[in-house]
Scaffold this active site. Structure first.
Site, PDB file in Angstrom:
ATOM      1  N   ASP A  20       0.308  -1.449   0.080  1.00  0.00           N
ATOM      2  CA  ASP A  20      -0.164  -0.043   0.338  1.00  0.00           C
ATOM      3  C   ASP A  20       0.403   1.470   0.179  1.00  0.00           C
ATOM      4  O   ASP A  20       1.667   0.917   0.301  1.00  0.00           O
ATOM      5  CB  ASP A  20      -0.899  -0.392   1.502  1.00  0.00           C
ATOM      6  N   GLU A  71       2.824   4.726  -4.219  1.00  0.00           N
ATOM      7  CA  GLU A  71       2.486   5.536  -5.113  1.00  0.00           C
ATOM      8  C   GLU A  71       3.953   6.257  -5.217  1.00  0.00           C
ATOM      9  O   GLU A  71       4.065   6.240  -7.175  1.00  0.00           O
ATOM     10  CB  GLU A  71       1.268   6.656  -4.988  1.00  0.00           C
ATOM     11  N   ASP A  96      -8.805   3.487  -2.633  1.00  0.00           N
ATOM     12  CA  ASP A  96      -9.363   4.208  -1.443  1.00  0.00           C
ATOM     13  C   ASP A  96     -10.877   4.463  -1.850  1.00  0.00           C
ATOM     14  O   ASP A  96     -11.179   5.868  -1.797  1.00  0.00           O
ATOM     15  CB  ASP A  96      -8.972   4.726  -0.840  1.00  0.00           C
TER      16      ASP A  96
END
Length: 801
Positions: A407, A410, A485
């Site tokens: 997670d 990015e 999300d």
């Protein structure tokens, strides 16, 4: 004496006339008199690469996206010319290149019909801020052309009239039309006049795509640096385009273990250990199938990766082992931010080995994430990836965790503009040193790759299971993904459906969403409808933010619990069907989920359909995505389809109303299909499969189906120990024939098939197997046309009156 201190801003620059060309086996070089070089490489008869340089030489040819296993080779290649064009011809394509400006037009070699043509074609603008070029390409949009793909953009399935940015971005609680979000997949499919082609723009800089938004009949794409480097992929079938793109950028390196296709339960966060045990016990108590339980960041010591909070989890090895005895695989989250702490061995080792990303002038890249201030490993350095993969030894090999969830990769950074690294951060980029402008979009991909390498090593002889949030083209080789999300709203249920379809047609089929929504709280109706959709997504997981309330299958009352259990049980029955679809994806690049346009591109009614999709090859599904619904209107593709619930045959080719109370949803099965089913299990491996059910949907005509099986984990299937059954169904007015063709060395644990024939229009009077007539009394044909036979046969022939 300096007379002029201002830079000359030249604006768009264009190639001029071609002054020379040369051929090197499968590659052509065309050079213009203003030093532009077009490199054309024919990789396959249907795949051509176009690469441009504005300085006569090319940079090192390196790509994270293109797999070394991609298919290559062609059946025909020649170069000819006339007064105005150079003409490259393959067995499937004709590419004409203008001698005056390098503009290209591409035709189908069979019928000379135009497929794709440049408008301005390649042009560029000098970047005075960063150096290099802003590279651009524009093409003419053909009459009635539609556009698809581009990864998980949360917009209408058809991209026409829209404009997009590709920059991997942490997008908490994103909404419809939010752009950009978590993934960059710069690949799209164009479709016009029943012919489909694809373009993959392999450029990792921030890029943009415009599908007739700025100018009505012009499609364009451009990037803020790097090369104009793209692949043209021809079908003409959309499925062939997607399969070829997936072949180019990589199919999954192995099948997932079957348990990874079961139901998973997750929350931010389940802790302490007693809470996690209560959740797993409740699943077994209520007999709701579940294969995996997740640990979010609170299992760690102060959010330090590869550590455990010993207050909350005093004996993780015992806990994980206990869960495994109950049929639960444990999945743990790992983020890229490493807490700055000299007493933390992972930080100290990376610091000593100089593995962290640095700013342009030497300082380390420092950013705030969950642990506080962090440094970040440079996953574009192969030495760092090797080190990172080795960190999984304790977690996987010693403690027994079965999967890892990456997670915040990015990479996400809190409390800074842009929510990520500054542009001046430097990266190794596998020896092609660069700034974060180039490496940003592949950072998460390379983290997932390193994680995959670690799990593959330490899970052996079992298969690895990895999940990632951030991705670039090719990430599907290593990992599954989810859509990030999202929010507990009906609109997000719609968006999840579209995103999963779009990712599948962009080469990334192992996808799902946070069922019920990550942010905010669903009511029971929304949760049940989302489970119904999620049942058809290859990655099937409920996940939520803990501060919004409970989101387990039993959190909304007994009525909702019963509905959720019902659909999770259907998922477990369909596991052999899904596993077969996954095998086709891994073997041939065929997407597991197919938008209707991918299923039947010749029917223009499918070109703008969002909601309906094909699951595998034979099942049509359409979620209910609004409250208080007793059914919905949906489009059924051409052909005959059986209603899954009552076996009524529906004629396709039109939009119809389908009843679907909360305990139902529109599901149809293609006539002629043979659907394999396992018994309901509480987890994969709970039961020995003693019989395979085959639901046979009668059709007057012919249809083929497949069933692929192996040991459901491990690597023996790569040595030929698999079972592939090809079934050919031939239906006539008074007879039904099923031919079976078997391949592979795997011996399935069951000896019999239970045949369930749906929609048979005659009463059975004779059954023969391989020309041996069966005694109907011994076969015991039931009133519902079901009976049991030995699994090994070549020809099953049923006749009646």
């Amino acid at each position: 004496m300096i007379l002029n201190t201002e830079l000359e801003h030249k604006g768009n620059l264009f190639p001029s006339k071609v002054v020379s060309y040369r051929k090197d086996v499968d590659t052509f070089y065309f050079t213009t008199d203003n030093y532009v070089v077009l490199q054309v490489t024919v990789r396959r008869d249907s795949v051509i690469r176009f690469r441009y340089s504005t300085k006569t030489i090319f940079d090192n040819d390196f790509s994270y996206a293109i797999t070394k296993y991609a298919s290559e080779g062609y059946n025909h290649l020649e170069l000819t010319e006339d007064e105005t064009h150079y003409i490259i011809t393959t067995a499937k394509l004709i590419c004409k290149i203008s001698k005056t400006d390098l503009r290209k037009s591409i035709y189908d070699a069979k019928d000379d019909k135009l497929i794709c043509e440049d408008e301005l074609g390649f042009h560029w603008e000098e970047s005075y801020e960063f150096g290099g070029d802003i590279v651009k390409m524009s093409k003419v949009s053909q009459d009635s052309e539609a556009f698809y793909g581009l990864g998980d953009k949360p917009v209408h399935i058809n991209l026409k009239g829209k404009r997009f940015e590709n920059w991997v971005t942490d997008s908490y609680a994103y909404g419809r039309d939010t752009d950009p979000i978590y993934k960059t997949i710069p690949f799209y499919v164009g479709l016009h006049h029943e012919k489909a082609y694809g373009i993959f723009f392999d450029n990792t800089f921030r890029s943009y795509f415009d599908f007739c938004s700025e100018r009505r009949n012009i499609t364009s794409f451009w990037a803020e640096g790097g090369e104009m480097n793209y692949y043209f992929i021809y079908g003409p079938a959309m499925t062939d385009v997607v399969a070829s793109y997936t072949d180019l950028t990589g199919k999954p390196h192995e099948l997932p273990p079957l348990w990874a296709l079961g139901y998973h339960q997750c929350k931010w966060s389940y802790y302490p250990e007693s809470n996690v045990r209560a959740i797993t016990s409740k699943f077994r108590e209520l007999e709701i199938p579940c294969d995996a339980i997740y640990l979010d960041i609170d299992y760690m010591d102060g959010f330090r990766c590869f550590t455990w909070n010993k207050e909350h989890f005093p004996d993780p090895k015992k806990m994980v082992k206990d869960f495994e005895k109950e049929g639960f695989k444990t999945i743990a989250i790992i983020d890229p931010g490493i807490k700055i702490d000299m007493n933390y061995s992972v930080f100290r080792e990376a610091l000593e080995k100089d593995y962290f990303c640095k700013r342009a002038d030497g300082p380390y890249m420092k950013g705030k994430v969950w642990p506080g201030e962090c440094f970040f490993p440079d996953f574009t350095d192969p030495e760092v990836r090797d080190w990172w993969s080795g960190l999984y030894k304790e977690l996987i090999e010693e403690i027994g965790v079965k999967g890892v969830w990456n997670d915040m990769n990015e990479p996400a950074v809190m409390e800074v503009p842009g929510k990520t690294f500054p542009n001046d951060v430097r990266h190794n980029y596998d020896g092609n040193r660069c700034s974060h402008r180039k490496a940003h979009n592949i950072y998460g991909m390379q983290m997932a790759r390193a994680t995959y390498q670690g799990l593959k090593k330490f899970s052996y002889p079992k298969r690895p299971f990895v999940i990632t949030r951030a991705a670039y083209s090719g990430t599907q080789r290593y990992t599954s993904t989810w859509t990030g999300d999202n929010v507990a709203t009906w609109d997000h249920l719609n968006i999840a459906n579209i995103q999963a379809q779009r990712l599948s047609m962009s080469g990334f089929s192992f996808v799902g969403s946070d069922i019920g929504g990550f942010a905010e709280q669903p009511n029971g109706e929304l949760y049940a409808r989302w489970i119904q959709l999620g049942m058809f997504h290859p990655f099937f997981r409920t996940h939520s933010s803990g501060d919004h309330g409970d989101q387990e299958p039993w959190a909304f009352g007994s009525n909702i619990t019963d509905i959720v259990r019902k659909f999770i049980e259907i998922r477990y029955q369909l596991l052999p069907y899904l596993y077969t679809a996954f095998w086709r994806y891994a073997e041939e690049g065929i997407p597991i989920l197919k938008s209707l346009v991918l299923f039947d591109q010749e029917d223009q009614h499918t070109h703008y359909r969002n909601d309906e999709f094909i699951f595998g090859e034979k099942i049509l599904a359409c979620p209910i995505a609004e409250p208080n619904a007793k059914g919905r209107r949906m489009f059924i593709p051409r052909g005959d389809w059986y209603n899954f619930w009552d076996n009524e045959v529906w004629k396709g080719g039109e939009e119809v109303w389908v009843d679907a109370d909360l305990d139902s949803m529109p599901i149809f099965v293609k006539a002629g299909a043979i659907i394999p089913k396992y018994p309901v299990q509480q987890y994969v491996g709970e039961k020995e499969i003693k019989e395979l059910e085959l639901d046979v949907y009668y059709k007057e005509g012919k249809e083929t189906s497949q069933v692929y099986e192996d040991a459901h984990d491990g690597y023996d299937y790569k040595k030929g120990r698999f079972s592939l059954r090809d079934f050919k169904l031939i239906g006539k007015k008074k007879s039904l024939t099923i031919q079976q063709f078997k391949a592979g060395k795997y011996i399935t644990p069951y000896e019999t098939f239970k045949i369930n024939i749906k929609g048979l229009p005659f009463k059975i009077t004779k059954i023969d197997i391989d020309h041996d007539l069966l005694d109907l009394k011994k076969v015991k044909v039931n009133g519902d046309n079901s009976f049991v036979i030995e699994k090994e046969f070549n020809r099953l022939h049923i006749t009646g009156k």
